[in-house]
Design a protein around this motif. Structure first.
Motif, PDB file in Angstrom:
ATOM      1  N   PRO A  36       0.827  -1.208   0.000  1.00  0.00           N
ATOM      2  CA  PRO A  36       0.000   0.000   0.000  1.00  0.00           C
ATOM      3  C   PRO A  36       0.859   1.255   0.000  1.00  0.00           C
ATOM      4  N   SER A  37       0.478   2.180  -0.830  1.00  0.00           N
ATOM      5  CA  SER A  37       1.305   3.386  -0.942  1.00  0.00           C
ATOM      6  C   SER A  37       0.451   4.552  -1.427  1.00  0.00           C
ATOM      7  N   ALA A  38       0.866   5.742  -1.033  1.00  0.00           N
ATOM      8  CA  ALA A  38       0.247   6.965  -1.569  1.00  0.00           C
ATOM      9  C   ALA A  38       1.329   7.837  -2.175  1.00  0.00           C
ATOM     10  N   SER A  39       2.300   7.167  -2.762  1.00  0.00           N
ATOM     11  CA  SER A  39       3.455   7.876  -3.308  1.00  0.00           C
ATOM     12  C   SER A  39       3.395   7.860  -4.842  1.00  0.00           C
ATOM     13  N   THR A  40       3.390   9.049  -5.424  1.00  0.00           N
ATOM     14  CA  THR A  40       3.315   9.146  -6.878  1.00  0.00           C
ATOM     15  C   THR A  40       4.494   8.451  -7.547  1.00  0.00           C
ATOM     16  N   SER A  41       5.657   8.664  -6.981  1.00  0.00           N
ATOM     17  CA  SER A  41       6.843   8.106  -7.633  1.00  0.00           C
ATOM     18  C   SER A  41       6.754   6.590  -7.724  1.00  0.00           C
ATOM     19  N   ARG A  42       6.239   5.980  -6.652  1.00  0.00           N
ATOM     20  CA  ARG A  42       6.161   4.518  -6.680  1.00  0.00           C
ATOM     21  C   ARG A  42       5.054   4.061  -7.621  1.00  0.00           C
ATOM     22  N   TRP A  43       3.978   4.827  -7.656  1.00  0.00           N
ATOM     23  CA  TRP A  43       2.915   4.470  -8.602  1.00  0.00           C
ATOM     24  C   TRP A  43       3.436   4.567 -10.036  1.00  0.00           C
ATOM     25  N   MET A  44       4.183   5.627 -10.279  1.00  0.00           N
ATOM     26  CA  MET A  44       4.614   5.874 -11.656  1.00  0.00           C
ATOM     27  C   MET A  44       5.536   4.779 -12.166  1.00  0.00           C
ATOM     28  N   LEU A  45       6.371   4.270 -11.289  1.00  0.00           N
ATOM     29  CA  LEU A  45       7.257   3.186 -11.707  1.00  0.00           C
ATOM     30  C   LEU A  45       6.455   1.999 -12.226  1.00  0.00           C
ATOM     31  N   VAL A  46       5.419   1.694 -11.472  1.00  0.00           N
ATOM     32  CA  VAL A  46       4.612   0.538 -11.848  1.00  0.00           C
ATOM     33  C   VAL A  46       3.772   0.847 -13.080  1.00  0.00           C
ATOM     34  N   LEU A  47       3.212   2.050 -13.110  1.00  0.00           N
ATOM     35  CA  LEU A  47       2.397   2.422 -14.261  1.00  0.00           C
ATOM     36  C   LEU A  47       3.228   2.386 -15.544  1.00  0.00           C
ATOM     37  N   ARG A  48       4.453   2.877 -15.413  1.00  0.00           N
ATOM     38  CA  ARG A  48       5.325   2.872 -16.577  1.00  0.00           C
ATOM     39  C   ARG A  48       5.534   1.425 -17.059  1.00  0.00           C
ATOM     40  N   GLU A  49       5.758   0.564 -16.113  1.00  0.00           N
ATOM     41  CA  GLU A  49       5.999  -0.836 -16.448  1.00  0.00           C
ATOM     42  C   GLU A  49       4.770  -1.468 -17.093  1.00  0.00           C
ATOM     43  N   ARG A  50       3.605  -1.135 -16.552  1.00  0.00           N
ATOM     44  CA  ARG A  50       2.376  -1.729 -17.086  1.00  0.00           C
ATOM     45  C   ARG A  50       2.064  -1.188 -18.483  1.00  0.00           C
ATOM     46  N   LEU A  51       2.238   0.104 -18.620  1.00  0.00           N
ATOM     47  CA  LEU A  51       1.914   0.710 -19.928  1.00  0.00           C
ATOM     48  C   LEU A  51       2.813   0.160 -21.030  1.00  0.00           C
ATOM     49  N   ALA A  52       4.006  -0.240 -20.626  1.00  0.00           N
ATOM     50  CA  ALA A  52       4.931  -0.776 -21.615  1.00  0.00           C
ATOM     51  C   ALA A  52       4.410  -2.075 -22.219  1.00  0.00           C
ATOM     52  N   THR A  53       3.521  -2.733 -21.492  1.00  0.00           N
ATOM     53  CA  THR A  53       3.009  -4.012 -21.996  1.00  0.00           C
ATOM     54  C   THR A  53       1.690  -3.860 -22.742  1.00  0.00           C
ATOM     55  N   VAL A  54       1.137  -2.639 -22.752  1.00  0.00           N
ATOM     56  CA  VAL A  54      -0.186  -2.440 -23.347  1.00  0.00           C
ATOM     57  C   VAL A  54      -0.041  -2.053 -24.823  1.00  0.00           C
ATOM     58  N   ARG A  55      -0.843  -2.694 -25.664  1.00  0.00           N
ATOM     59  CA  ARG A  55      -0.855  -2.342 -27.083  1.00  0.00           C
ATOM     60  C   ARG A  55      -2.220  -1.744 -27.392  1.00  0.00           C
ATOM     61  N   VAL A 104      12.292  -1.729  -5.530  1.00  0.00           N
ATOM     62  CA  VAL A 104      11.735  -3.049  -5.222  1.00  0.00           C
ATOM     63  C   VAL A 104      10.350  -3.165  -5.850  1.00  0.00           C
ATOM     64  N   ASP A 105       9.594  -2.088  -5.740  1.00  0.00           N
ATOM     65  CA  ASP A 105       8.275  -2.101  -6.360  1.00  0.00           C
ATOM     66  C   ASP A 105       8.376  -2.351  -7.854  1.00  0.00           C
ATOM     67  N   ALA A 106       9.392  -1.712  -8.414  1.00  0.00           N
ATOM     68  CA  ALA A 106       9.555  -1.858  -9.858  1.00  0.00           C
ATOM     69  C   ALA A 106       9.846  -3.311 -10.220  1.00  0.00           C
ATOM     70  N   ILE A 107      10.670  -3.914  -9.440  1.00  0.00           N
ATOM     71  CA  ILE A 107      11.012  -5.322  -9.720  1.00  0.00           C
ATOM     72  C   ILE A 107       9.763  -6.180  -9.612  1.00  0.00           C
ATOM     73  N   LEU A 108       9.021  -5.918  -8.550  1.00  0.00           N
ATOM     74  CA  LEU A 108       7.806  -6.711  -8.354  1.00  0.00           C
ATOM     75  C   LEU A 108       6.827  -6.472  -9.502  1.00  0.00           C
ATOM     76  N   ALA A 109       6.758  -5.226  -9.897  1.00  0.00           N
ATOM     77  CA  ALA A 109       5.833  -4.912 -10.975  1.00  0.00           C
ATOM     78  C   ALA A 109       6.250  -5.620 -12.248  1.00  0.00           C
ATOM     79  N   ARG A 110       7.559  -5.666 -12.468  1.00  0.00           N
ATOM     80  CA  ARG A 110       8.038  -6.362 -13.664  1.00  0.00           C
ATOM     81  C   ARG A 110       7.696  -7.844 -13.593  1.00  0.00           C
ATOM     82  N   LEU A 111       7.907  -8.393 -12.409  1.00  0.00           N
ATOM     83  CA  LEU A 111       7.585  -9.818 -12.250  1.00  0.00           C
ATOM     84  C   LEU A 111       6.099 -10.061 -12.510  1.00  0.00           C
TER      85      LEU A 111
END
Lengths: 566, 1114
Positions: free
Chosen positions: A342-361, A396-403
């Motif tokens: 759980p987080s309310a941090s933009t930076s951490r959200w953005m890392l994951v969002l970036r990772e997710r968007l990279a997979t979206v076509r 760490v969030d980024a790694i998890l998001a990638r996984l």
């Protein structure tokens, strides 16, 4: 001042003065309140559910074989159906007495949470009549009826009566029977709805008289005070109202004064509006449709900032976001985003969002974004250590998001130790929470915080849960070295081969594997109360398989492979 | 052939740790062929005697030991470590007891200690253990070299390292480490199994016990439960298989067991008591003897002192030289006492009784001690055993090889004074109370097991409440479960609850203080048995209960509390306080009263009934106001007439429903009839089927016959039917040639719990003896059947006679001074069968005016008043009973006494005046007002409460308005109705001086043709009837085959209901749980005894507001 007096005249001045004095009183006068009570709310909830179920099963017949229902709380009947009443069940009976009176009685325990949910639903429906609705648990809702004239387009009590009818209709539409009263103030309205005739709105001037006939219980006074007042022989509200307020204040303090005022129909306390719980969302219409990630992420950052600020203001975070991309010219794509913690941090959200968007076509450019919080969760602020930085945690969030992006949502979790002997139940999957490594002790394999990927082998740790250290005489916790690093989610059957009473080989999937070494057995048994098991585990060195954790089931003698010591 | 001795084993006397009884462990160990077994319970020897007794039966060597926790033995972290101690010899056993005493009391209690307090943690510093290491062998289950070195310093070669193989992860490392350390330090390593169960199948119960101890449920307990069932007793072969790699460990166990030679037999019969030394002046307390014996002017002790005391006492009892038969009996008893070395025991009891009498505490010996003329002469008992023809061997016999047991009753409210005297006289190092083992019964077992298995509190509560206090879990039926809202057939957890509750029944839960058993020793008591602080401050208890004490042959004095003695003491004080005139010639009157009593005994009471009453009322004068139990006029026909009417509510021992049913048929006419009455309603005579033959013979409906003519002398006084234990013993002596000692052995077998089996084993011996005397097989069968009946329980005649004295005394006071009697009973609560409201209603029916509690007139206890309210009783005036402030529920005694104290300065003028002068808080004032105790200040109850609530509490002394009534507007409150008054009375005091609750609804009842108790007495046998009333007693005696007896009280009397088992099962909820009942049934009339055989029951709805608990008995 004299000049003014002479100019407007003494009589008018007096009238103005009276008006000025009256103005604050009017402003402070209690609101008109509509109280809507759902009698036997638990019983109605259950009956409603059964009706709904019956409607879906057309063949159901209630040809006299239905079981009467009663609701119980702490071993006492608090509500029952008329059929049960006709068979001798009474509210206040112990459940034993009730079942003795009516053997086929179905006693259902009161469920406060479900009852509250029902009232919340009704409250939200009543908001169509008034923006201010108060939940007055356990069974009543209080609606601000001051604007009845506006809502109904009828003046005075006629408008209030119409409002009341509408409220009853709303409840009826939800399958509930309700009683209503409209009166001045919360307490009087509630008392009249629960105990009064409930057939017409009570004008302010008549509130006291209407209350006077009600039993004292209608005022819902504090128990000790109610007992004392009953000891004085007072039985109804009118008797209490007849006592001078100061005498009650002298005997019972502020509570006595409040009781005296309430008995007289005077309850100035304001309504406490029910605020529906809502998950916040933020949206952004892009000035022009975008086709690349960078401008989209730029706009998304602003949306995240706003949303994160709102969550932070509430002191919560989220571990699930829902991103909706509005496509140009039409269409929408929803991208669920799971966060590791759980987080309310933009930076951490953005890392994951970036990772997710990279997979979206996408099939079309994006013209707008809507970011919704899927679920709020507690996210307490953490004090960072000197050698830590938010970036590290975010990494760490980024790694998890990638996984998660690669393996699918829910594929990563932390195996948290559970205080159980049964190996497969000795951990549970929980969301990842970053933990600082202990500075005094070397990291131990399998401590909470390590990540396990589902489908592979969860790291099992049998260290005792904090605060639940084994007591004297009880089993001591096996250290991590006695548990496999990989525990199979399902044990695999083995066929044991032996010579002269010795195990020599294990056959797995049709292939025999020679046994090189065997450890002394560890016997685990128990849980006789639910799902008994009795196993004899050994660590077995198996040629080609390595170090395996194998057990023999004492109930049937079969062998199973349960994990590996990698 | 492998050999193995289990040296570490916890029984269920480790309290919620072990899951097997000590007897089970010993029996199983013997069955498995173990070389020895050490029962090493945690922190105590509570189960040692039971294990020892079983060991004697199985011939298995049972070592005595315990497991303690040393608080500072660990080197780091959690420093507490377990240590097993085994007694090698008597010294070691003494040290073990001292150490265990220190665990519980913080010290060994060797000197003059104040009452110890229970330490927070049951752990002991190792230094204390080391100081008492002599004679002990230690097993240390650890592999830490540093710790082991400390233990070795204390125990030297008497130390071994204990290792266990329970098939848990990591234990092999610990075993290897221990063996390495053992080799390095030359300390043997021994195998144990840390046994918790005798059988693996007890593992579920073991888990449940762990959960109960830890206050959790099985599914939450997690790894706090054992991971498997390996901590169970294993035989030598299994252990040898398990320890193939370490056979030396098994050999070491046998070797250590052989070194620990101490057995509890060594302390059996160790009963030297501290000597009692008395100077001539001390010897003869005025209450016992009038002249001091000639002791030659020097202090004496032992048998010499006893002989002097008995001689003096005999002269006092027989007012001069005793008859020859008495002198012979005294000589015989003294010789036996000297031979067995019991003189100090008699002297100790004499000393305690002397102390009590010196403080004016009523006391009287009971039980078999009343068979002894020595006890009679010493003033311990009040029955002349020679005149009564009592059997001394019931008290002491050489063959029995057990010390005698003297039980003395004291006023229950003053018994603590006697207990503290014993502590003071002998010191806490030498005196301790016997413990009572509190065991699980059906209800408590179901509650704890249900909670451990996760049932809701409501569920276990409902289930437990449906089971009677003494019922068995096995009696729980599916219907009962359904009534509790549980599905016993389908729910596994319910089935498991019942199964495990059944196993848990009779498991020890904790220890408590026995009602009065004292053990006193000359050597420090903590060298014989460990001591613990009792829950009640100022008391210490030993870890053995009365059966253990008896098994070990230790001397015990029972200092019992008896409520009736308190009531009689109060009665005597009230009589003394209300005597019409001062006593001018006390000695003369006393002599007259005694002379009259003796004369009355001689006369045929029935022939002079009326005349005696008149004489008693007029000529005796002072005799109607006795100042001691002995001064109560004896054999008063009016008293017997009252008893024969079963007008005995409150009368000692004969107030129960069963007794009241018997009395109109028995129609007691003399003291001995009371003795029979006390003894006959017992399980022994009931189960032996002796009641009806006795009554028929007494009524002349069947001839008195004897199965063997020489038995006439034994059974004549009970018309050929044996009713007393002594008769059973004499029967064996006369008919089968038993010696008195053998007969006592027979008696013990008869009263033993498993006596039926052992009785059968004695049958051949009895039959052979009877055959030798020419008794036919049929006759011997009949005799044996009569004896078998006693296997249940019977009274000794001596005990019944002692109690009969109190029966008569209490009946006499009830007959002639009903107000005094009711007052004394009320102030001696809790006691007897009946609640205070029943006592008050009974007093009203006897013409006593009962006046309510009133701050202007009431004392803390109840008092007697004259016709004028608040005035003293005038001569020839029937006193009224003024209830005391003590009956006001929740009123602190200090507040009540403050009221009485403040009133000495004059009556209270207002509620505020009362509050101010007595310093009462508003809450106390309100409580008094609600109880109607302000009736003299504010006549109307509501106004009284209104006024009480207006007074500023006087507790805030600095408050300027404290205790003042401030001016305020007048209010008009509703007037309290009569029915409300009664309801409030019951709610606040548990009784009402105004009316019975049933009287309030009588019109409604009459319209339903519901009869009153008085009307019931006039109905013919077989009539259909509806009765209603307040349930005052529920009884379900074991001897009644499931029949429940219910007593319903209304304003006219008591109706007796008989609820047969099928009706009970149908209406169980109402019969067990409702305060007011309507019962429908048929009248059963047997002479003057009237019952209603119930067919239907329903709660009395109009009385739902009142909830008055009944008294439930087995």
């Amino acid at each position: 001042m004299q000049l003014e007096l002479s100019a407007i005249g003494a009589g008018e001045a007096r009238a103005r003065q009276v008006e000025r004095e009256a103005a604050p009183r009017r402003a402070a006068s209690p609101r008109r309140v509509l109280a809507i009570q759902v009698p036997d709310v638990s019983l109605q909830r259950i009956q409603r559910a059964r009706r709904a179920a019956a409607e879906t099963v057309a063949a159901e017949r209630r040809d006299g074989r239905e079981r009467p229902v009663a609701i119980a709380r702490e071993g006492r009947i608090v509500a029952c159906e008329p059929l049960a009443r006709s068979m001798g069940v009474r509210c206040g009976d112990s459940t034993v007495q009730a079942t003795a009176s009516c053997a086929q009685l179905e006693v259902i325990l009161q469920d406060d949470v479900a009852d509250r949910a029902l009232l919340v639903g009704l409250a939200e429906a009543l908001m169509s009549l008034s923006p201010v609705v108060e939940l007055a648990l356990p069974d009543t809702l209080l609606v601000d009826a001051s604007a009845a004239a506006v809502v109904t387009n009828r003046a005075g009590t006629e408008g209030e009566a119409l409002l009341a009818r509408r409220a009853v209709d709303v409840a009826a539409d939800m399958g509930l029977h309700a009683r209503v009263a409209v009166a001045t103030g919360r307490g009087p309205a509630r008392a009249l709805a629960r105990h009064g005739a409930g057939d017409r709105p009570i004008p302010s001037a008549e509130t006291r008289a209407a209350l006077a006939k009600l039993p004292l219980a209608a005022l819902e006074l504090p128990a000790a005070m109610a007992e004392r007042i009953a000891g004085l022989g007072l039985r109804d509200v009118g008797a209490l109202a007849a006592l001078p307020a100061e005498t009650l204040a002298h005997r019972f303090g502020p509570a006595g004064l409040a009781a005296a005022r309430l008995a007289s129909g005077d309850d100035p306390s304001p309504l406490v509006p029910y605020v529906p719980e809502a998950l916040p969302l933020e949206e952004l219409d892009l000035e022009a449709p975008v086709e690349t990630a960078e401008p989209l992420l730029f706009g998304l950052k602003r949306v995240c900032d706003r949303l994160a600020a709102r969550l932070a203001g509430r002191g919560v975070g989220t571990c699930r976001l829902v991103l909706r991309l509005r496509l140009d010219p039409r269409g929408e794509v929803e991208v669920p985003v799971a966060l590791a913690s759980p987080s309310a941090s933009t930076s951490r959200w953005m890392l994951v969002l970036r990772e997710r968007l990279a997979t979206v076509r996408l099939d079309a450019p994006v013209r707008g974004v809507v970011l919704t919080v899927g679920e709020v969760a507690a996210a307490s602020a953490e004090q960072l250590a000197l050698d830590e930085s938010p970036q590290q945690l975010a990494a760490v969030d980024a790694i998890l998001a990638r996984l998660a992006a690669r393996l699918g949502d829910g594929s990563g979790f932390v195996a948290e130790p559970v205080d159980r002997h049964r190996p497969e139940a000795a951990y549970r999957a929980v969301a990842f929470r970053a933990r600082r490594p202990s500075r005094s002790a070397a990291p131990v394999a399998g401590v909470a915080g390590a990540v396990t990927v589902a489908g592979a082998a969860p790291v099992e740790d049998a260290a005792p849960v904090a605060g639940a250290a084994p007591v004297e005489g009880a089993a001591t916790a096996p250290s991590a070295s006695y548990r496999p690093t990989r525990l199979l989610s399902r044990p695999r059957p083995l066929i044991a081969e032996g010579e002269g009473g010795r195990l020599t080989a294990l056959r797995l999937d049709g292939h025999a594997h020679r046994i090189l070494d065997l450890s002394p057995p560890e016997r685990l048994s128990g849980e006789w109360w639910a799902n008994p098991y009795d196993r004899e585990y050994r660590r077995v060195e198996v040629e080609t398989l390595g170090s395996c954790w194998v057990y023999r089931d004492a109930s049937d003698g079969r062998f199973w492979l349960h994990g590996f010591f990698d | 052939m492998a050999a193995y001795a289990e040296l570490r084993c916890k029984s269920n006397f480790s309290f919620l740790r072990g899951a097997s009884h000590p007897e089970e462990l010993v029996a199983r160990a013997a069955e498995l062929g173990l070389s020895a077994l050490a029962v090493t319970d945690v922190d105590g020897l509570h189960g040692a005697v039971r294990a020892h007794a079983e060991a004697r039966r199985t011939a298995l060597p049972v070592l005595v030991g315990a497991e303690i926790t040393c608080s500072d033995l660990g080197i780091s972290g959690d420093r507490a470590r377990p240590l097993v101690l085994l007694a090698r010899d008597r010294d070691g056993y003494a040290n073990l007891c001292r150490i265990l005493t220190s665990v519980h009391c913080g010290g060994p209690l060797l000197g003059d200690h104040a009452a110890p307090e229970r330490p927070d943690v049951a752990a002991i510093p190792f230094r204390t253990v080391a100081e008492g290491a002599r004679g002990l062998f230690a097993l240390y289950p650890s592999a830490d070299g540093e710790e082991i070195a400390r233990v070795r310093d204390a125990f030297g070669r008497r130390l071994a390292l204990a290792v266990s193989r329970h098939r848990v992860a990591g234990e092999e490392v610990a075993i290897a480490a221990a063996r390495t350390v053992g080799r390095r330090l030359a300390i043997p390593v021994v195998v144990t199994n840390d046994v918790h169960t005798a059988d693996r199948r007890r593992q579920p119960l073991q888990d449940v016990l762990t959960c109960i101890r830890l206050g959790t449920t099985v599914d939450r307990a997690g790894r706090r439960l054992f991971s498997n069932a390996e901590r169970t007793l294993k035989g030598p072969e299994e252990m040898a298989q398990l320890w193939r790699d370490f056979p030396e460990g098994l050999e070491a166990s046998v070797e250590i067991a052989s070194q620990c030679r101490f057995r509890l037999d060594e302390i059996r019969g160790e009963h030297p008591l501290p000597p009692i030394v008395a100077s001539p002046r001390e010897i003869a307390p005025s209450s016992i003897g009038s002249t001091a014996p000639d002791t030659g002017g020097v202090a004496k002790t032992g048998i010499a002192l006893l002989r002097d005391l008995v001689e003096d006492g005999a002269r006092w009892r027989w007012k001069g030289e005793p008859p020859e038969s008495v002198r012979l009996q005294i000589a015989r008893e003294l010789d036996l006492v000297e031979q067995l070395g019991y003189a100090s025991y008699f002297l100790t009891v004499w000393d305690i009784v002397r102390f009590a009498r010196s403080r004016g505490i009523l006391c009287q010996g009971r039980g078999s001690a009343a068979n002894s003329v020595l006890c009679y002469c010493l003033g311990i008992t009040s029955i002349d055993p020679v005149r009564m023809g009592l059997l001394f061997e019931r008290f002491i016999s050489v063959e029995r090889g057990e010390p005698p047991d003297i039980d003395v009753d004291f006023e229950h409210e003053r018994r603590e004074e006697v207990i503290q005297y014993v502590y003071e006289r002998y010191g806490r190092a030498h005196a301790g109370l016997v413990c009572e083992v509190i065991s699980y019964r059906a209800r408590s077992a179901i509650r704890d097991v249900g909670k451990a298995l996760g049932l809701s509190l409501g569920q276990v509560d409902r289930l437990a409440k449906l089971i009677g206090a003494y019922e068995d879990v096995a009696e729980v039926t599916p219907e009962l479960l359904a009534q509790a809202g549980l599905d016993g057939a389908a729910s596994p957890v319910v089935r498991q609850t019942l199964l495990l509750s059944n196993e848990l029944q009779r498991f020890p839960r904790h220890i408590s203080t026995h009602v009065g058993g004292f053990i006193i020793t000359s050597r420090p008591l903590c060298e014989t048995v460990p001591l613990e602080p009792a829950a009640m401050p100022g008391r210490t208890i030993v870890q053995w209960d009365k059966d253990d004490i008896a098994e070990m042959g230790l001397l015990k004095v029972d200092l019992l509390g008896l409520g009736m003695l308190s009531a009689l003491s109060r009665s005597l004080r009230l009589l003394a306080a209300h005597r019409p005139a001062p006593r001018a010639h006390h000695a003369t009157v006393q002599r007259d009263a005694t002379a009259h009593r003796d004369a009355t005994v001689q006369r045929d009471a029935a022939a002079h009934r009326d005349a005696t009453v008149q004489r008693a009322a007029t000529a005796l004068g002072d005799a109607m106001w006795p100042d001691s139990l002995a001064a109560i006029p004896a054999e008063d026909p009016e008293v017997y007439a009252m008893i024969s009417r079963a007008d005995t509510i409150g009368v000692f021992q004969i107030e129960s429903r069963a007794q009241m049913s018997l009395l109109p048929r028995l129609r007691p006419r003399c003291f001995y009839d009371l003795v029979i009455s006390v003894a006959i309603i017992r399980p022994g005579p009931i189960q032996g089927g002796m009641i009806h033959p006795f009554l028929r013979r007494r009524d002349g409906l069947e001839p008195v016959k004897y199965p063997y003519e020489p038995l006439r002398a034994v059974l004549e006084k009970t018309l050929g039917v044996p009713l007393f234990q002594e008769q059973a013993m004499r029967l064996a002596i006369v008919a089968a040639g038993f010696t008195p000692g053998e007969a006592d052995e027979l008696r013990r077998v008869m009263t033993h719990k498993r006596s039926h089996e052992r009785m059968e084993s004695m049958r051949s011996r009895l039959v052979a003896g009877m055959a030798q005397r020419g008794i036919s097989a049929a006759q011997s069968d009949e005799i044996f059947r009569q004896l078998l009946g006693f296997a249940g329980y019977g009274f000794p005649e001596s005990h019944a006679a002692s109690f009969a004295l109190l029966v008569y005394a209490s009946a006499w006071i009830k007959r002639y001074h009903p107000a005094v009697f009711a007052s004394a009973l009320l102030d001696s609560q809790p006691m007897g069968f009946y609640a205070p409201h029943t006592i008050v209603e009974d007093a009203k029916r006897h013409g006593v005016e009962v006046r309510g509690v009133d701050v202007q007139h009431s004392s803390w206890e109840s008092t007697l008043e004259g016709a004028e309210v608040g005035q003293a009783v005038a001569p020839a005036e029937a006193p009224a009973l003024r209830l005391g402030l003590a009956i006001v529920k929740g009123l602190p005694r200090a507040a009540g006494e403050a009221v009485v104290q403040a009133r000495q300065d004059g009556p209270f003028t207002s509620t505020a005046d009362l509050a101010h002068r007595a310093g009462l808080s508003r809450a106390v004032l309100a409580r008094l007002a609600e109880a109607g105790a302000l009736r003299s200040i504010a006549a109307e109850r509501h106004e009284a409460l209104w006024g009480a609530l207006s007074v500023t509490g006087a507790s805030a002394q600095e408050d300027l308005f404290a205790g003042r009534e401030l001016p305020e507007p007048q209010v008009k409150l509703p007037v309290t109705t009569a029915a409300e008054e009664v309801v409030r009375d019951y709610a606040t005091t548990g009784l009402s001086d105004r009316a019975h609750p049933m009287a309030m609804i009588r019109p409604a009842l009459a319209s339903r043709r519901i009869r009153s108790a008085r009307e019931l007495a006039r109905l013919p046998d077989g009539a259909r009837v509806d009765v209603a009333g307040l349930v005052i007693i529920r009884q379900r005696p074991q001897t009644a085959s499931g029949i429940v007896f219910v007593s319903l009280e209304d304003e006219t009397g008591i109706a007796n209901l008989v609820v047969m088992p099928d009706v009970y099962e149908k209406y169980r909820v109402f019969v067990r749980g409702t305060s007011f009942l309507v019962a429908r049934g048929r009248v059963e009339r047997n002479g003057a005894v009237v019952n209603v055989r119930v067919s239907e029951v329903e709660p009395l709805r109009p009385a739902r507001d009142l909830s008055i608990p009944a008294r439930d008995f087995r």
